[in-house]
Design a protein around this motif. Structure first.
Motif, PDB file in Angstrom:
ATOM      1  N   ARG A  62       0.835  -1.152   0.040  1.00 48.45           N
ATOM      2  CA  ARG A  62      -0.033  -0.015   0.005  1.00 48.45           C
ATOM      3  C   ARG A  62       0.903   1.109   0.039  1.00 48.45           C
ATOM      4  NH1 ARG A  62      -5.127  -2.118   4.068  1.00 48.45           N
ATOM      5  NH2 ARG A  62      -5.425  -3.738   2.483  1.00 48.45           N
ATOM      6  N   GLY A  63       2.058   1.151  -0.412  1.00 45.60           N
ATOM      7  CA  GLY A  63       2.890   2.248  -0.320  1.00 45.60           C
ATOM      8  C   GLY A  63       3.244   3.139   0.915  1.00 45.60           C
ATOM      9  N   LEU A  64       2.990   2.508   2.146  1.00 44.88           N
ATOM     10  CA  LEU A  64       3.241   3.207   3.131  1.00 44.88           C
ATOM     11  C   LEU A  64       4.407   3.462   4.011  1.00 44.88           C
ATOM     12  CD1 LEU A  64      -0.065   2.004   4.863  1.00 44.88           C
ATOM     13  CD2 LEU A  64       0.310   4.213   3.808  1.00 44.88           C
ATOM     14  N   VAL A  65       5.518   2.793   3.221  1.00 46.89           N
ATOM     15  CA  VAL A  65       6.963   2.836   4.055  1.00 46.89           C
ATOM     16  C   VAL A  65       7.897   3.364   2.626  1.00 46.89           C
ATOM     17  CG1 VAL A  65       6.667   0.993   5.658  1.00 46.89           C
ATOM     18  CG2 VAL A  65       7.223   0.461   3.307  1.00 46.89           C
ATOM     19  N   LYS A  66       8.994   3.732   3.069  1.00 44.76           N
ATOM     20  CA  LYS A  66       9.989   4.341   2.038  1.00 44.76           C
ATOM     21  C   LYS A  66      10.539   3.231   1.340  1.00 44.76           C
ATOM     22  CE  LYS A  66      14.365   6.835   1.783  1.00 44.76           C
ATOM     23  NZ  LYS A  66      15.411   7.400   2.582  1.00 44.76           N
ATOM     24  N   ASP A  67      10.586   3.498  -0.065  1.00 49.41           N
ATOM     25  CA  ASP A  67      10.895   2.254  -1.210  1.00 49.41           C
ATOM     26  C   ASP A  67      10.086   1.289  -1.080  1.00 49.41           C
ATOM     27  OD1 ASP A  67      13.364   3.917  -1.373  1.00 49.41           O
ATOM     28  OD2 ASP A  67      14.380   2.899   0.254  1.00 49.41           O
ATOM     29  N   ALA A  68       8.956   1.550  -0.861  1.00 49.28           N
ATOM     30  CA  ALA A  68       7.787   0.501  -0.895  1.00 49.28           C
ATOM     31  C   ALA A  68       7.810   0.135  -2.421  1.00 49.28           C
ATOM     32  CB  ALA A  68       6.640   0.699  -0.517  1.00 49.28           C
ATOM     33  N   SER A  69       7.492  -1.281  -2.699  1.00 51.90           N
ATOM     34  CA  SER A  69       7.206  -1.962  -3.760  1.00 51.90           C
ATOM     35  C   SER A  69       6.424  -3.137  -3.833  1.00 51.90           C
ATOM     36  CB  SER A  69       8.327  -2.194  -4.445  1.00 51.90           C
ATOM     37  OG  SER A  69       9.202  -3.362  -3.895  1.00 51.90           O
ATOM     38  N   LEU A  70       5.856  -3.794  -4.837  1.00 51.66           N
ATOM     39  CA  LEU A  70       4.864  -4.927  -4.942  1.00 51.66           C
ATOM     40  C   LEU A  70       6.035  -6.030  -4.696  1.00 51.66           C
ATOM     41  CD1 LEU A  70       2.107  -4.476  -7.550  1.00 51.66           C
ATOM     42  CD2 LEU A  70       2.056  -4.188  -5.096  1.00 51.66           C
ATOM     43  N   GLU A  71       7.247  -5.924  -5.387  1.00 53.62           N
ATOM     44  CA  GLU A  71       8.104  -6.779  -5.030  1.00 53.62           C
ATOM     45  C   GLU A  71       8.565  -7.363  -3.577  1.00 53.62           C
ATOM     46  OE1 GLU A  71       8.243  -4.576  -7.499  1.00 53.62           O
ATOM     47  OE2 GLU A  71       7.913  -5.846  -9.118  1.00 53.62           O
ATOM     48  N   ASN A  72       8.738  -6.200  -2.843  1.00 56.69           N
ATOM     49  CA  ASN A  72       9.056  -6.163  -1.392  1.00 56.69           C
ATOM     50  C   ASN A  72       7.958  -6.740  -0.658  1.00 56.69           C
ATOM     51  OD1 ASN A  72      11.537  -5.108  -1.689  1.00 56.69           O
ATOM     52  ND2 ASN A  72      11.055  -3.111  -1.114  1.00 56.69           N
ATOM     53  N   ALA A  73       6.685  -6.522  -1.015  1.00 57.26           N
ATOM     54  CA  ALA A  73       5.302  -6.938  -0.336  1.00 57.26           C
ATOM     55  C   ALA A  73       5.535  -8.540  -0.488  1.00 57.26           C
ATOM     56  CB  ALA A  73       4.222  -6.154  -1.037  1.00 57.26           C
ATOM     57  N   ALA A  74       5.784  -8.959  -2.028  1.00 58.36           N
ATOM     58  CA  ALA A  74       5.724 -10.312  -2.126  1.00 58.36           C
ATOM     59  C   ALA A  74       6.747 -11.237  -1.263  1.00 58.36           C
ATOM     60  CB  ALA A  74       5.970 -10.745  -3.559  1.00 58.36           C
ATOM     61  N   SER A  75       7.943 -10.360  -0.933  1.00 57.97           N
ATOM     62  CA  SER A  75       8.956 -10.984  -0.192  1.00 57.97           C
ATOM     63  C   SER A  75       8.587 -11.125   1.063  1.00 57.97           C
ATOM     64  CB  SER A  75      10.242 -10.126  -0.430  1.00 57.97           C
ATOM     65  OG  SER A  75      10.922 -10.066  -1.718  1.00 57.97           O
ATOM     66  N   TRP A  76       7.920 -10.287   1.843  1.00 61.35           N
ATOM     67  CA  TRP A  76       7.504 -10.430   2.920  1.00 61.35           C
ATOM     68  C   TRP A  76       6.242 -11.437   3.318  1.00 61.35           C
ATOM     69  CZ3 TRP A  76      10.461  -9.428   6.836  1.00 61.35           C
ATOM     70  CH2 TRP A  76      11.337  -8.254   6.836  1.00 61.35           C
ATOM     71  N   TYR A  77       5.319 -11.280   2.332  1.00 54.52           N
ATOM     72  CA  TYR A  77       4.334 -12.461   2.297  1.00 54.52           C
ATOM     73  C   TYR A  77       4.758 -13.685   2.242  1.00 54.52           C
ATOM     74  CZ  TYR A  77       0.739  -8.497   1.337  1.00 54.52           C
ATOM     75  OH  TYR A  77       0.196  -7.540   1.577  1.00 54.52           O
ATOM     76  N   ARG A  78       5.616 -13.880   1.406  1.00 55.38           N
ATOM     77  CA  ARG A  78       6.342 -15.342   1.224  1.00 55.38           C
ATOM     78  C   ARG A  78       6.841 -15.778   2.591  1.00 55.38           C
ATOM     79  NH1 ARG A  78       8.332 -13.607  -3.974  1.00 55.38           N
ATOM     80  NH2 ARG A  78       7.142 -14.765  -5.529  1.00 55.38           N
ATOM     81  N   LEU A  79       7.697 -14.804   3.315  1.00 60.96           N
ATOM     82  CA  LEU A  79       8.232 -15.295   4.643  1.00 60.96           C
ATOM     83  C   LEU A  79       7.085 -15.583   5.659  1.00 60.96           C
ATOM     84  CD1 LEU A  79      10.983 -12.631   5.358  1.00 60.96           C
ATOM     85  CD2 LEU A  79      11.045 -15.064   5.011  1.00 60.96           C
ATOM     86  N   ALA A  80       5.911 -14.839   5.541  1.00 59.75           N
ATOM     87  CA  ALA A  80       4.843 -14.956   6.379  1.00 59.75           C
ATOM     88  C   ALA A  80       4.078 -16.492   5.930  1.00 59.75           C
ATOM     89  CB  ALA A  80       3.906 -13.920   6.603  1.00 59.75           C
ATOM     90  N   SER A  81       4.190 -16.493   4.563  1.00 58.40           N
ATOM     91  CA  SER A  81       3.363 -17.810   4.208  1.00 58.40           C
ATOM     92  C   SER A  81       4.117 -19.084   4.627  1.00 58.40           C
ATOM     93  CB  SER A  81       3.441 -17.808   2.843  1.00 58.40           C
ATOM     94  OG  SER A  81       2.505 -16.567   2.346  1.00 58.40           O
ATOM     95  N   THR A  82       5.433 -19.188   4.695  1.00 55.65           N
ATOM     96  CA  THR A  82       6.104 -20.098   4.917  1.00 55.65           C
ATOM     97  C   THR A  82       5.898 -20.495   6.514  1.00 55.65           C
ATOM     98  OG1 THR A  82       8.203 -18.867   5.574  1.00 55.65           O
ATOM     99  CG2 THR A  82       8.014 -19.834   3.352  1.00 55.65           C
ATOM    100  N   ASN A  83       5.294 -19.644   7.201  1.00 57.71           N
ATOM    101  CA  ASN A  83       5.116 -19.664   8.725  1.00 57.71           C
ATOM    102  C   ASN A  83       3.729 -20.078   8.869  1.00 57.71           C
ATOM    103  OD1 ASN A  83       7.423 -19.185   9.902  1.00 57.71           O
ATOM    104  ND2 ASN A  83       7.214 -17.146   9.810  1.00 57.71           N
ATOM    105  N   GLY A  84       2.891 -20.603   7.478  1.00 56.67           N
ATOM    106  CA  GLY A  84       1.661 -20.977   7.560  1.00 56.67           C
ATOM    107  C   GLY A  84       0.634 -19.794   8.004  1.00 56.67           C
ATOM    108  N   TYR A  85       0.918 -18.456   7.722  1.00 60.40           N
ATOM    109  CA  TYR A  85      -0.091 -17.420   7.816  1.00 60.40           C
ATOM    110  C   TYR A  85      -1.014 -16.987   6.599  1.00 60.40           C
ATOM    111  CZ  TYR A  85      -1.317 -13.271  10.329  1.00 60.40           C
ATOM    112  OH  TYR A  85      -2.151 -12.344  11.015  1.00 60.40           O
TER     113      TYR A  85
END
Length: 219
Positions: A62-85
């Motif tokens: 949602r562009g709420l941090v500096k240097d936000a990007s969809l690629e960064n979002a995907a990276s964080w979602y992947r980390l949380a996904s591996t934890n079963g979230y």
């Protein structure tokens, strides 16, 4: 006393920031979250918190941090996904499907939706059903539409009605179709109104009586 007030203020900011990024339509009111909030989430994410990883994904998406990007979002979602979230699995699937973010090896939209859906996430159940129907896997699609419909998702109720009416993925049953259209209308899906009216004109008296019984029984 001043230290206590400062800590309380910071805690309130954290709570407010989480509310702003998780409530649809409100996040736009913030240009960026305060840096100290992002740092707290980064620290928690580094310690393995799936919720913090997911939140950082949302902040980036949602562009709420500096240097936000969809690629960064995907990276964080992947980390949380591996934890079963489940919410992270759902958001990552959306990024892959809607924004054409490149998947990593072995990662599929269907698998992500399915993982979140099996954890009871209604939005994922609906999107999985839509995906399966597009692929021609109508029996599985019906099952997931039904799961979402039983979770009070109005568009899923309409879809269940359509499939009962057409006999797709399930045996045709006009009474069940009309009952599900009726539920969808009550749940606020206007798309179900003309379908309910058109089918209602074709029902026999016996089918209409059975449809009303299905509504009353909730089956």
């Amino acid at each position: 006393m001043k230290i206590r007030c400062c800590l309380l203020t910071r805690r309130l900011f954290v709570i407010l920031a989480f509310c702003l990024i998780t409530v649809a339509g409100v996040a736009q009111e913030m240009q960026q979250v305060p840096r100290f909030i992002e740092q707290r989430y980064l620290k928690a994410a580094g310690q393995g918190s799936a919720k913090a990883q997911f939140t950082l994904g949302l902040l980036n998406e949602r562009g709420l941090v500096k240097d936000a990007s969809l690629e960064n979002a995907a990276s964080w979602y992947r980390l949380a996904s591996t934890n079963g979230y489940a919410p992270a699995q759902y958001r990552l699937a959306l990024l892959l499907e809607k924004h054409q973010i490149a998947p990593i090896e072995g990662e599929t939209i269907k698998a992500l939706y399915q993982s979140a859906a099996t954890k009871g996430m209604k939005e994922a159940q609906l999107n999985l059903a839509i995906l399966l129907e597009r692929r021609g896997e109508v029996r599985q699609a019906f099952e997931w539409y039904m799961a979402a419909a039983k979770g009070a998702v109005a568009p899923a109720m309409t879809a269940v009605g359509v499939m009962f009416a057409q006999g797709r993925g399930v045996d045709a049953d006009p009474a069940q179709a009309w009952a599900w259209f009726s539920r969808a209308v009550k749940a606020g899906d206007k798309n179900a109104e003309p379908l309910m009216a058109a089918l209602g004109e074709k029902l026999t008296d016996d089918q209409r009586d059975r449809a009303k019984m299905l509504l009353e029984s909730g089956s």
